[in-house]
Scaffold this motif. Sequence first.
Motif: not given
Length: 296
Positions: A210-219
């Motif tokens: 279960e994962i709803n979102a990902v924030f990556a520190h760069n593109d």
Amino acid sequence: MKKLFYAVLMSAFVFSCGSKEATKTVENANKKIGVVISTLNNPFFVTLKEGIEEKAKEYNYDLVVIDSQNDSAKELSSVEDLLVQKVDLILINPTDSDAVTSSIKRINEANVPVITLDRGANGGKVVAHVASDNVKGGQMAGEFILEKLNSKGKVVELEGISGTTAARERGEGFNKAIEGKLEVVARQTANFDRTKGLEVMENILQSNPEINAVFAHNDEMALGALKAIEATKRNILVVGFDAIDDAVASVKEGKLGATVAQQPKLIGILGVETAKKVLDGKQVEKYIPVDLQLVK
């Protein structure tokens, strides 16, 4: 006879002024700026370099640009090479905010002014730092994810290179925004790299149903993570940082959720403008911020 004397005197005066102007132009043309970029294997830093080159050409400065290839040891040797070449000032985009301290101190010993770009230095004396407000950018990303998930869900944070101010500050802003609202089920470094982002995300997907979102520190990491997610056909929101062309195109296609837009070209331009002020003997601000915006 008097008229002849005054004519000769005026000619000498005009020649003298002209010589001074010519000398001034030559002096400006002879100013040499050393540029050390963490890596040119990343579109963001290529654009930053283009901004530096554009402004340096306008000021008629000589440039010596060196790629550190994300290697702190190479960064230090590059700095030493520039000092041997007698550069008047160094613009440096650190590979690592801690490791760059050795390079900064070496520059300080040579009495050469140094300006950091995008990533700061945790030691040594820097005349100025030109960068986006990374904490604010991370916060913008976190707030966007909160809005999309209605403040409930599980998220993954893909971190940049450990020790860089960019990674630390983007993470700080993001975690400040989601604290007490979203659960971080995985937090791993992918070194600001697309391939690494893909590999790390594949492993995280396998161990987290279960994962709803990902924030990556760069593109670059965001696009790698997106590729891994697409292969599983899972519906996960991905947000990146930098607004490189590939990421903006992905947002427009409805694949990447959003990206925080920096202005790398402007960072480069402001770096050279700040360098000119320093070389002209003017005072400059210690921190020169560059505006951000969310592309969604």
